[in-house]
Motif scaffolding. Sequence first.
Motif, mmCIF file in Angstrom:
data_model
loop_
_atom_site.group_PDB
_atom_site.id
_atom_site.type_symbol
_atom_site.label_atom_id
_atom_site.label_comp_id
_atom_site.label_asym_id
_atom_site.label_seq_id
_atom_site.Cartn_x
_atom_site.Cartn_y
_atom_site.Cartn_z
ATOM 1 N N SER A 122 66.088 4.198 -17.726
ATOM 2 C CA SER A 122 66.277 2.775 -18.013
ATOM 3 C C SER A 122 65.172 1.944 -17.371
ATOM 4 C CB SER A 122 67.645 2.305 -17.512
ATOM 5 O OG SER A 122 68.685 2.908 -18.249
ATOM 6 N N LEU A 123 64.870 2.232 -16.103
ATOM 7 C CA LEU A 123 63.803 1.506 -15.419
ATOM 8 C C LEU A 123 62.444 1.826 -16.042
ATOM 9 C CD1 LEU A 123 62.909 -0.364 -13.152
ATOM 10 C CD2 LEU A 123 62.899 1.592 -11.603
ATOM 11 N N ALA A 124 62.237 3.097 -16.412
ATOM 12 C CA ALA A 124 60.984 3.479 -17.044
ATOM 13 C C ALA A 124 60.800 2.761 -18.377
ATOM 14 C CB ALA A 124 60.948 4.994 -17.247
ATOM 15 N N ALA B 52 57.412 -4.093 -20.342
ATOM 16 C CA ALA B 52 56.566 -5.040 -19.601
ATOM 17 C C ALA B 52 55.094 -4.743 -19.871
ATOM 18 C CB ALA B 52 56.869 -4.960 -18.109
ATOM 19 N N THR B 53 54.754 -3.461 -19.949
ATOM 20 C CA THR B 53 53.375 -3.073 -20.249
ATOM 21 C C THR B 53 52.986 -3.515 -21.651
ATOM 22 O OG1 THR B 53 53.637 -1.135 -18.811
ATOM 23 C CG2 THR B 53 51.781 -1.130 -20.328
ATOM 24 N N ALA B 54 53.883 -3.329 -22.603
ATOM 25 C CA ALA B 54 53.614 -3.749 -23.979
ATOM 26 C C ALA B 54 53.446 -5.257 -24.064
ATOM 27 C CB ALA B 54 54.750 -3.285 -24.887
ATOM 28 N N THR C 171 67.514 -3.348 -25.025
ATOM 29 C CA THR C 171 67.854 -4.770 -25.140
ATOM 30 C C THR C 171 68.184 -5.364 -23.771
ATOM 31 O OG1 THR C 171 70.117 -4.084 -25.720
ATOM 32 C CG2 THR C 171 68.620 -4.622 -27.531
ATOM 33 N N LYS C 172 68.754 -4.572 -22.887
ATOM 34 C CA LYS C 172 69.020 -5.056 -21.526
ATOM 35 C C LYS C 172 67.698 -5.364 -20.813
ATOM 36 C CE LYS C 172 72.220 -2.961 -19.172
ATOM 37 N NZ LYS C 172 72.941 -1.956 -18.335
ATOM 38 N N SER C 173 66.697 -4.516 -21.026
ATOM 39 C CA SER C 173 65.389 -4.730 -20.398
ATOM 40 C C SER C 173 64.745 -6.019 -20.883
ATOM 41 C CB SER C 173 64.462 -3.548 -20.697
ATOM 42 O OG SER C 173 64.922 -2.371 -20.079
ATOM 43 N N LEU C 174 64.943 -6.332 -22.160
ATOM 44 C CA LEU C 174 64.404 -7.598 -22.667
ATOM 45 C C LEU C 174 64.951 -8.772 -21.875
ATOM 46 C CD1 LEU C 174 64.540 -7.075 -26.549
ATOM 47 C CD2 LEU C 174 62.531 -6.977 -25.068
ATOM 48 N N ARG C 175 66.244 -8.741 -21.572
ATOM 49 C CA ARG C 175 66.852 -9.834 -20.804
ATOM 50 C C ARG C 175 66.323 -9.851 -19.376
ATOM 51 N NH1 ARG C 175 71.377 -7.693 -23.422
ATOM 52 N NH2 ARG C 175 72.262 -6.890 -21.473
ATOM 53 N N PHE C 176 66.204 -8.683 -18.753
ATOM 54 C CA PHE C 176 65.699 -8.617 -17.378
ATOM 55 C C PHE C 176 64.275 -9.149 -17.282
ATOM 56 C CE2 PHE C 176 68.664 -4.917 -16.059
ATOM 57 C CZ PHE C 176 69.643 -5.828 -15.727
#
Length: 328
Positions: A167-169, A175-177, A204-209
């Motif tokens: 998930s973190l990866a 973020a890199t993209a 989708t959770k990463s987008l919010r974070f």
Amino acid sequence: MAGPGPVTGDVLIERIGQLEALSRPLEPDASERLALREPVVAYAERFLEALADLPAYHDTEDLGAGINKSRIGEGPGPIEPVLDLLREHVDGPGLNPASAGHLAYIPGGGIYTSALGDYLADVTNRYAGVFFGGPGAVRLENHLLAWVREVVGYPKTALGNHTSCGSLANMIALATARDAWGLLGKDYDRAVLYLTSQTHHCITKSLRFLGLGQCVVRQVALDHRYRLRPDDLAQQIREDRSNGLRPWVVVASAGSTDVGAVDPLDAIADVAAEEDLWYHVDGAYGGFFALTSEGASRLKGMERSDSLVVDPHKTLFLPYGSGVLLVR
């Protein structure tokens, strides 16, 4: 009113001695370490030897809630009551991934030799965040990343990072993209990410974070084997671009967590290259099947992605938590 006078050397030495005595239990000697280690090793051996008879899931009345009744004190105590708490309230209830009957979820039992590696890493406690502080530890991490790079077919120029989970990866990949595409806050509501209903929810959770919650998220249609349809992806990209949006990222699955589906990675790479999208592959579950001849065949095209995630604590059975991100 006059304040306290200066602290004399004798007072300071006395205070240091008091603090040393308080901290001494944190540094057990060889005999004390042995007395702690032997019951722990015996506990581990009993667990391993009983695996054949342990259920894959143990439903207890309080589901581990008894651990909340244990007192967290300031002084030392015997190890046996701690192991009893662990056995009854932590290792007892719930899912046992190491059980021979465990088939219902992705992670399995950890490899014993890796547990020993974890033990040594915790005892020596080397810092791998800066080369100056731990050059050998940093080289070890980079050496492992280079091996993963070879397994998945990435070029030698690829870089990566070892994380605690997929998930973190995946979040670092997005973020890199974002940075590679030069997206700014004013662009987020026009940027489009393409995925499917089989994509892991961490995307989708990463987008919010990452503050990218305004991005447009499109679900691409699936075929009868729950795989992303490249023709629908291409059509949605064209429609979004004609409507003034900015197609940005497509996320493909190399082994979905629900059904193990592997998207047509080569065909998706063709679409991403033609339409100029960042191509990310979430191979947390299935990426390491590239170690087998059949897996490598099914995963063809994974090596063409811009970023890729694999989870050693899944397919390689390593202890939690271990994730890897590679960026071309």
